[in-house]
Design an enzyme around this catalytic site. Structure first.
Site, PDB file in Angstrom:
ATOM      1  NE  ARG A 107     -17.514  -5.517  13.116  1.00 50.17           N
ATOM      2  CZ  ARG A 107     -17.848  -4.980  11.942  1.00 50.17           C
ATOM      3  NH1 ARG A 107     -17.038  -4.137  11.352  1.00 50.17           N
ATOM      4  NH2 ARG A 107     -18.999  -5.281  11.378  1.00 50.17           N
ATOM      5  CB  CYS A 135     -18.479   0.053   8.245  1.00 46.46           C
ATOM      6  SG  CYS A 135     -17.413  -0.774   9.455  1.00 46.46           S
ATOM      7  CB  CYS A 141      -0.965   0.133   8.171  1.00 46.03           C
ATOM      8  SG  CYS A 141      -1.634  -1.109   7.038  1.00 46.03           S
ATOM      9  CB  CYS A 163     -18.669  -5.039   4.743  1.00 50.10           C
ATOM     10  SG  CYS A 163     -17.771  -3.573   5.346  1.00 50.10           S
ATOM     11  CB  CYS A 212     -15.717  -7.356   6.005  1.00 52.25           C
ATOM     12  SG  CYS A 212     -17.155  -7.090   7.070  1.00 52.25           S
ATOM     13  CB  CYS A 240      -0.904   0.000   1.229  1.00 50.89           C
ATOM     14  SG  CYS A 240      -2.007   1.443   1.298  1.00 50.89           S
ATOM     15  CB  CYS A 258      -1.597   4.157   7.966  1.00 45.74           C
ATOM     16  SG  CYS A 258      -2.729   4.759   6.684  1.00 45.74           S
TER      17      CYS A 258
END
Length: 348
Positions: free
Chosen positions: A262, A190, A62, A130, A99, A55, A59
């Site tokens: 959640r 979400c 991550c 999702c 998801c 990616c 972040c």
């Protein structure tokens, strides 16, 4: 009691909630929870990484970022049939929502036909769908909605004020724009965040305020405890106190009464008692399965044993195997005969 649905929370009000005596806060959150939900039902989802690693975002939490050396092997977009097989397995273990997450800044046009085929295939299995694919344009959001996508996940991660210390490759406004595109397309939102990033208490307040003051509350609000991964800039950050995490769940429930809250990443570092307190604080959704994208998660058999002990999802629990129920009973007997243990420990 009728809870007012609000979108104008202030820092002073939210701080006052966090500062309440723990028992009072839990009682208030449980009352709000019972007004809108069955207190002994927890919605269960399964999360699959359909494209892992490489990616371009930075972040700091991550392991999938191409900027950090975490030992994670990058993978191409999964074949549709493999995704559908995993969805079938998820349904068999009791998940009601499937998801799918891809480590993209945003989906490319060449990827959309495969993504749409996945959505349609999972829907045909009778599961809610999702996806989390990064930022979305208005056109992409409409295409996903037309394919039958029920939920789109795009977390705010932290407060607007602390956000720049965690991510620099996209702005808070970018995230809000994607949420607006999702909502305008007619999909459920979400969106939640991560705590334990080294943020201040005020930043935890700010995250919940940013979510609760959206024009419409997200239908699903995942609250993640940071899972520290070696090689990321946050691998040595101090652990967040367990009670502070539970308070965050409780305040989220009070601020967003009708949202599913959640209990998400970080559960493997929480004992059963801490998770039970989170359910009492208003959490009513979890992920089944041993992995959340690339980080570990409790095996579904452990979750089923915990549900059986708590009387959660009793209708589904009746269908669990004899082995699962027997294991839960044996574990209860062991605990009754064991020395008194500490109720909580530091979550990792």
């Amino acid at each position: 009691m009728t809870t007012q649905i609000r979108h104008d929370w202030t820092h002073q009000e939210v701080k006052a909630l966090f500062d309440m005596p723990f028992n009072d806060l839990m009682f208030k959150a449980q009352l709000v929870h019972r007004e809108h939900f069955d207190p002994n039902y927890v919605q269960v989802s399964t999360l699959l990484s359909i494209k892992t690693g490489a990616c371009p975002e930075d972040c700091k939490y991550c392991p999938q970022s191409a900027r950090y050396s975490t030992g994670l092997e990058k993978e191409r977009l999964m074949e549709v049939e493999k995704v559908l097989q995993r969805a079938k397995e998820a349904k068999e273990i009791g998940s009601t929502r499937f998801c799918m997450g891809a480590a993209w800044r945003n989906p490319k046009d060449r990827d959309m036909p495969y993504v749409i085929e996945m959505i349609k295939g999972v829907k045909e299995l009778g599961l809610e769908t999702c996806m989390t694919l990064g930022m979305l344009s208005k056109e992409q959001a409409l295409a996903l909605k037309e394919a039958g996508l029920d939920y789109y996940n795009h977390n705010l991660d932290t407060s607007p004020e602390y956000y720049g210390d965690i991510i620099t490759t996209r702005t808070y406004e970018d995230r809000l724009s994607t949420l607006d595109n999702v909502r305008s397309a007619g999909m459920n939102v979400c969106s939640g965040g991560i705590v334990g990033l080294g943020e201040s208490a005020k930043d935890r307040h700010g995250l919940l305020i940013a979510l609760a003051n959206l024009p419409h509350h997200p239908e699903s609000v995942p609250i993640n405890m940071l899972v520290k991964v070696k090689g990321t800039p946050l691998d040595n950050v101090d652990d967040l106190d367990s009670f502070e995490f539970i308070r965050t769940i409780a305040v989220a429930r009070i601020l967003m009464p009708k949202s599913f809250v959640r209990l998400s990443a970080g559960r493997e570092g929480m004992n059963e008692q801490m998770q039970a307190m989170c359910f009492m604080a208003g959490a009513n959704s979890i992920f089944y399965g041993c992995k959340l994208l690339t980080t570990s998660n409790p095996d579904e058999h452990f979750d089923k044993k915990l549900f059986a002990k708590l009387g959660v999802n009793s209708e589904q629990t009746k269908d669990y195997s004899d082995d699962t129920k027997e294991a839960a009973l044996l574990e209860q007997l062991k605990e009754q005969n064991a020395p008194e243990q500490e109720l909580f420990f530091e979550a990792q």
